[in-house]
Design a protein around this motif. Structure first.
Motif, PDB file in Angstrom:
ATOM      1  N   SER A 109       1.536   3.702 -22.869  1.00 40.36           N
ATOM      2  CA  SER A 109       2.598   3.066 -22.098  1.00 40.36           C
ATOM      3  C   SER A 109       2.275   1.598 -21.860  1.00 40.36           C
ATOM      4  O   SER A 109       3.141   0.729 -21.943  1.00 40.36           O
ATOM      5  CB  SER A 109       2.782   3.792 -20.764  1.00 40.36           C
ATOM      6  N   ALA A 110       0.996   1.299 -21.583  1.00 38.05           N
ATOM      7  CA  ALA A 110       0.581  -0.085 -21.363  1.00 38.05           C
ATOM      8  C   ALA A 110       0.790  -0.919 -22.617  1.00 38.05           C
ATOM      9  O   ALA A 110       1.168  -2.099 -22.535  1.00 38.05           O
ATOM     10  CB  ALA A 110      -0.882  -0.134 -20.925  1.00 38.05           C
ATOM     11  N   LEU A 111       0.549  -0.340 -23.784  1.00 42.76           N
ATOM     12  CA  LEU A 111       0.795  -1.067 -25.035  1.00 42.76           C
ATOM     13  C   LEU A 111       2.243  -1.531 -25.109  1.00 42.76           C
ATOM     14  O   LEU A 111       2.530  -2.677 -25.462  1.00 42.76           O
ATOM     15  CB  LEU A 111       0.484  -0.179 -26.243  1.00 42.76           C
ATOM     16  N   ALA A 112       3.163  -0.610 -24.790  1.00 40.91           N
ATOM     17  CA  ALA A 112       4.578  -0.959 -24.850  1.00 40.91           C
ATOM     18  C   ALA A 112       4.924  -2.026 -23.810  1.00 40.91           C
ATOM     19  O   ALA A 112       5.682  -2.957 -24.086  1.00 40.91           O
ATOM     20  CB  ALA A 112       5.434   0.285 -24.638  1.00 40.91           C
TER      21      ALA A 112
ATOM     22  N   TYR B 281      -1.677   2.715 -14.003  1.00 41.91           N
ATOM     23  CA  TYR B 281      -0.403   2.507 -13.327  1.00 41.91           C
ATOM     24  C   TYR B 281      -0.463   3.014 -11.892  1.00 41.91           C
ATOM     25  O   TYR B 281      -1.179   3.962 -11.581  1.00 41.91           O
ATOM     26  CB  TYR B 281       0.721   3.248 -14.065  1.00 41.91           C
ATOM     27  N   ARG B 282       0.321   2.353 -11.056  1.00 45.51           N
ATOM     28  CA  ARG B 282       0.566   2.851  -9.712  1.00 45.51           C
ATOM     29  C   ARG B 282       2.046   2.714  -9.411  1.00 45.51           C
ATOM     30  O   ARG B 282       2.679   1.726  -9.811  1.00 45.51           O
ATOM     31  CB  ARG B 282      -0.231   2.064  -8.670  1.00 45.51           C
ATOM     32  N   VAL B 283       2.567   3.693  -8.700  1.00 47.07           N
ATOM     33  CA  VAL B 283       3.940   3.615  -8.212  1.00 47.07           C
ATOM     34  C   VAL B 283       3.892   3.397  -6.705  1.00 47.07           C
ATOM     35  O   VAL B 283       3.261   4.179  -5.980  1.00 47.07           O
ATOM     36  CB  VAL B 283       4.739   4.890  -8.551  1.00 47.07           C
ATOM     37  N   HIS B 284       4.538   2.333  -6.248  1.00 51.10           N
ATOM     38  CA  HIS B 284       4.593   2.022  -4.822  1.00 51.10           C
ATOM     39  C   HIS B 284       5.990   2.378  -4.304  1.00 51.10           C
ATOM     40  O   HIS B 284       6.982   1.776  -4.736  1.00 51.10           O
ATOM     41  CB  HIS B 284       4.328   0.538  -4.578  1.00 51.10           C
TER      42      HIS B 284
ATOM     43  N   VAL C  93      -5.532  -7.564 -11.735  1.00 45.92           N
ATOM     44  CA  VAL C  93      -4.304  -8.344 -11.884  1.00 45.92           C
ATOM     45  C   VAL C  93      -3.156  -7.349 -11.928  1.00 45.92           C
ATOM     46  O   VAL C  93      -3.228  -6.339 -12.642  1.00 45.92           O
ATOM     47  CB  VAL C  93      -4.332  -9.203 -13.161  1.00 45.92           C
ATOM     48  N   LEU C  94      -2.127  -7.598 -11.142  1.00 42.95           N
ATOM     49  CA  LEU C  94      -1.014  -6.653 -10.994  1.00 42.95           C
ATOM     50  C   LEU C  94       0.210  -7.173 -11.750  1.00 42.95           C
ATOM     51  O   LEU C  94       0.668  -8.290 -11.501  1.00 42.95           O
ATOM     52  CB  LEU C  94      -0.688  -6.456  -9.515  1.00 42.95           C
TER      53      LEU C  94
ATOM     54  N   CYS D 289       3.793  -0.455 -11.167  1.00 40.02           N
ATOM     55  CA  CYS D 289       2.898  -1.584 -11.402  1.00 40.02           C
ATOM     56  C   CYS D 289       1.815  -1.208 -12.409  1.00 40.02           C
ATOM     57  O   CYS D 289       1.308  -0.082 -12.402  1.00 40.02           O
ATOM     58  CB  CYS D 289       2.241  -2.038 -10.103  1.00 40.02           C
ATOM     59  N   LEU D 290       1.453  -2.168 -13.242  1.00 41.86           N
ATOM     60  CA  LEU D 290       0.363  -2.011 -14.197  1.00 41.86           C
ATOM     61  C   LEU D 290      -0.821  -2.828 -13.685  1.00 41.86           C
ATOM     62  O   LEU D 290      -0.684  -4.017 -13.390  1.00 41.86           O
ATOM     63  CB  LEU D 290       0.791  -2.506 -15.580  1.00 41.86           C
TER      64      LEU D 290
END
Length: 306
Positions: free
Chosen positions: A63-66, A87-90, A105-106, A162-163
């Motif tokens: 997912s980060a690649l995309a 990843y985090r979901v806030h 770094v966000l 957020c990545l």
């Protein structure tokens, strides 16, 4: 504060699940980067070997690649960043602290956030695509800026994905890879451009400043919808309109970000609705934190002062 860490966000399932289709999409992203950066060690690598490299990543890594494909980086750098990304979901209403000594770094992938700097007492609204915490990397090479020492709070105004990438990894790559350093510099330049365009005190009318902010927050969410309007001959015709929705900030958030009075912002929003740039809400519809753009072209015209 309130964030939940995930290996894969529901909104990213179509891109980065364990399915074969997701693997191919990640491979396509990395091959596009290879084509753009022929100098990398992976340029010319057979697709099957690239696919193997991608399959070795976790689902979050794919997912980060995309998500990182928008930055033109060497494939080797993309793979390194993806391998350590998480990843985090806030949820809406939660917050996180961004400071010089924090380790990540966000990258705001989805959502809307309000940044509050306690030292300079500034408030700014940011859409998806914004990046936070990269400044110490740049100023680590060129010391002298005290602004990187400011304490910053990110308040999430909608559910935000957020990545997170370790800052040390980015710093190491930036020292060895000019394209990574260029990416970090461009992130800083983009941030400065947004601040100057939206938040620097200008002579624009309040309605133009509010329109500019809403247009920015809407991002690339435009949807074409038909609308019946009158032409110059007073005939009813169907015209395609560019619509979008901004969700998250309250009128008070907009007021603080633009340093305008709350009543001034309320009048500006009312004018945008009367002009047809924003939709008028029917009785009983939710109006708090939601701004539906009825005509994106008109909104941009008003933002330019037209």
């Amino acid at each position: 504060m309130g964030a939940r860490e995930i290996s894969l966000s529901p909104t990213a399932n179509a891109i980065a699940s364990y399915s074969r289709q997701a693997d191919l999409k990640a491979v396509d992203s990395i091959l596009q980067a290879a084509n753009a950066q022929a100098v990398t060690g992976f340029a010319g690598m057979p697709k099957s070997l690239v696919e193997t490299k991608v399959q070795d990543l976790s689902a979050a890594g794919r997912s980060a690649l995309a998500d990182l494909a928008r930055y033109v980086l060497p494939v080797s750098s993309l793979l390194e960043l993806a391998s350590v990304a998480r990843y985090r979901v806030h949820p809406r209403g939660t917050s996180t602290l961004i400071r010089r000594t924090s380790g990540h770094v966000l990258f705001l992938i989805d959502g809307c956030a309000l940044e509050e700097t306690t030292d300079s007492q500034t408030v700014r609204l940011w859409r998806s695509g914004a990046v936070f915490g990269e400044q110490p990397i740049v100023h680590g090479f060129s010391p002298g800026s005290s602004r990187t020492n400011e304490t910053r709070y990110l308040n999430f105004l909608s559910e935000s994905r957020c990545l997170l990438i370790p800052r040390d990894k980015l710093r190491t790559l930036a020292l060895s890879d000019p394209m990574t350093m260029l990416m970090i510099s461009r992130i800083g330049m983009d941030r400065t451009n947004v601040i100057e365009r939206l938040y620097t005190v200008t002579r624009k009318a309040p309605v133009s400043r509010v329109a500019t902010l809403l247009d920015y927050l809407a991002g690339e969410t435009t949807v074409m919808r038909p609308k019946t309007v009158e032409n110059e001959e007073k005939q009813l015709v169907v015209k395609p309109m560019r619509n979008a929705i901004v969700e998250g900030p309250t009128q008070n958030d907009i007021s603080e970000a633009l340093t305008l009075g709350r009543a001034t912002v309320e009048r500006a929003l009312g004018e945008l609705r009367r002009e047809g740039a924003l939709l008028r809400f029917r009785k009983g519809e939710r109006t708090n934190r939601v701004y539906e753009i009825a005509d994106r072209d008109l909104l941009q015209q008003i933002a330019r002062g037209g």
